[in-house]
Scaffold this motif. Sequence first.
Motif, mmCIF file in Angstrom:
data_model
loop_
_atom_site.group_PDB
_atom_site.id
_atom_site.type_symbol
_atom_site.label_atom_id
_atom_site.label_comp_id
_atom_site.label_asym_id
_atom_site.label_seq_id
_atom_site.Cartn_x
_atom_site.Cartn_y
_atom_site.Cartn_z
ATOM 1 N N ALA A 105 0.837 -1.205 0.000
ATOM 2 C CA ALA A 105 0.000 0.000 0.000
ATOM 3 C C ALA A 105 0.871 1.253 0.000
ATOM 4 N N ALA A 106 1.961 1.230 0.758
ATOM 5 C CA ALA A 106 2.882 2.369 0.784
ATOM 6 C C ALA A 106 3.503 2.571 -0.594
ATOM 7 N N ALA A 107 3.875 1.473 -1.246
ATOM 8 C CA ALA A 107 4.465 1.571 -2.588
ATOM 9 C C ALA A 107 3.475 2.205 -3.562
ATOM 10 N N ASP A 108 2.221 1.836 -3.456
ATOM 11 C CA ASP A 108 1.203 2.412 -4.327
ATOM 12 C C ASP A 108 1.076 3.914 -4.079
ATOM 13 N N ASP A 109 1.073 4.307 -2.817
ATOM 14 C CA ASP A 109 1.003 5.734 -2.487
ATOM 15 C C ASP A 109 2.224 6.479 -3.021
ATOM 16 N N LEU A 110 3.406 5.885 -2.899
ATOM 17 C CA LEU A 110 4.622 6.504 -3.420
ATOM 18 C C LEU A 110 4.523 6.702 -4.928
ATOM 19 N N ALA A 111 4.078 5.672 -5.640
ATOM 20 C CA ALA A 111 3.975 5.749 -7.104
ATOM 21 C C ALA A 111 2.961 6.810 -7.527
ATOM 22 N N GLU A 112 1.839 6.875 -6.840
ATOM 23 C CA GLU A 112 0.834 7.879 -7.183
ATOM 24 C C GLU A 112 1.336 9.293 -6.901
ATOM 25 N N ARG A 113 2.097 9.457 -5.829
ATOM 26 C CA ARG A 113 2.652 10.779 -5.525
ATOM 27 C C ARG A 113 3.709 11.167 -6.555
ATOM 28 N N LEU A 114 4.524 10.208 -6.955
ATOM 29 C CA LEU A 114 5.516 10.452 -8.005
ATOM 30 C C LEU A 114 4.842 10.974 -9.266
ATOM 31 N N GLN A 115 3.773 10.336 -9.641
ATOM 32 C CA GLN A 115 3.043 10.737 -10.849
ATOM 33 C C GLN A 115 2.450 12.126 -10.674
ATOM 34 N N ALA A 116 1.905 12.413 -9.506
ATOM 35 C CA ALA A 116 1.322 13.738 -9.258
ATOM 36 C C ALA A 116 2.375 14.840 -9.321
#
Length: 181
Positions: A75-86
């Motif tokens: 879940a943390a990895a998903d949040d990191l990836a979404e923040r990277l994209q943002a």
Amino acid sequence: MNTQKTVQQEAGTVEENALRLEPEKAEQIVEALNRDLADAYVLYHQLHKHHWNVEGAEFLDVHVFLQEVYEDVEAAADDLAERLQALGGVPHANMTTLAENATVEPEDEDVYDIRTSLANDLEMMGDIIESYREHIELTAGLGDHATAQMLREQLETIEEHTHHIEHYLEDDTLVLESATN
């Protein structure tokens, strides 16, 4: 498979973002978060391996605990990836790139006793904790307080799991000595 290939953004680039974070700052943060993302997936796979291979009297408790931890890491990895994209970046997404960019070393393919496995997890998690602290300082210093807050929340979770692993590794046990003979 579709034969038409349209690249929307090249890996390794950072585009303008709607968050109004200056490109030079966003680039630094994207680089740091991609390292965190790579480390998360290395940890995820190691925890999953240990979840599959745990044995012994405490099997069920450790098995369930490791699943909870790897699910939190995912879940943390998903949040990191979404923040990277943002932030205008491209999250690392293939195994080769993730392995090349990770700052932590996974254990080898062998299966070890659960104490050794958990000690390896504890070591990796400690390295990741140190990296998170550096990246919290970096993001806050660059004015990206939302990313700093996200990392703080993830840090709290990984520190809690690390503390629990530390307890698993203590000498005290409910298993009778006669059961180990």
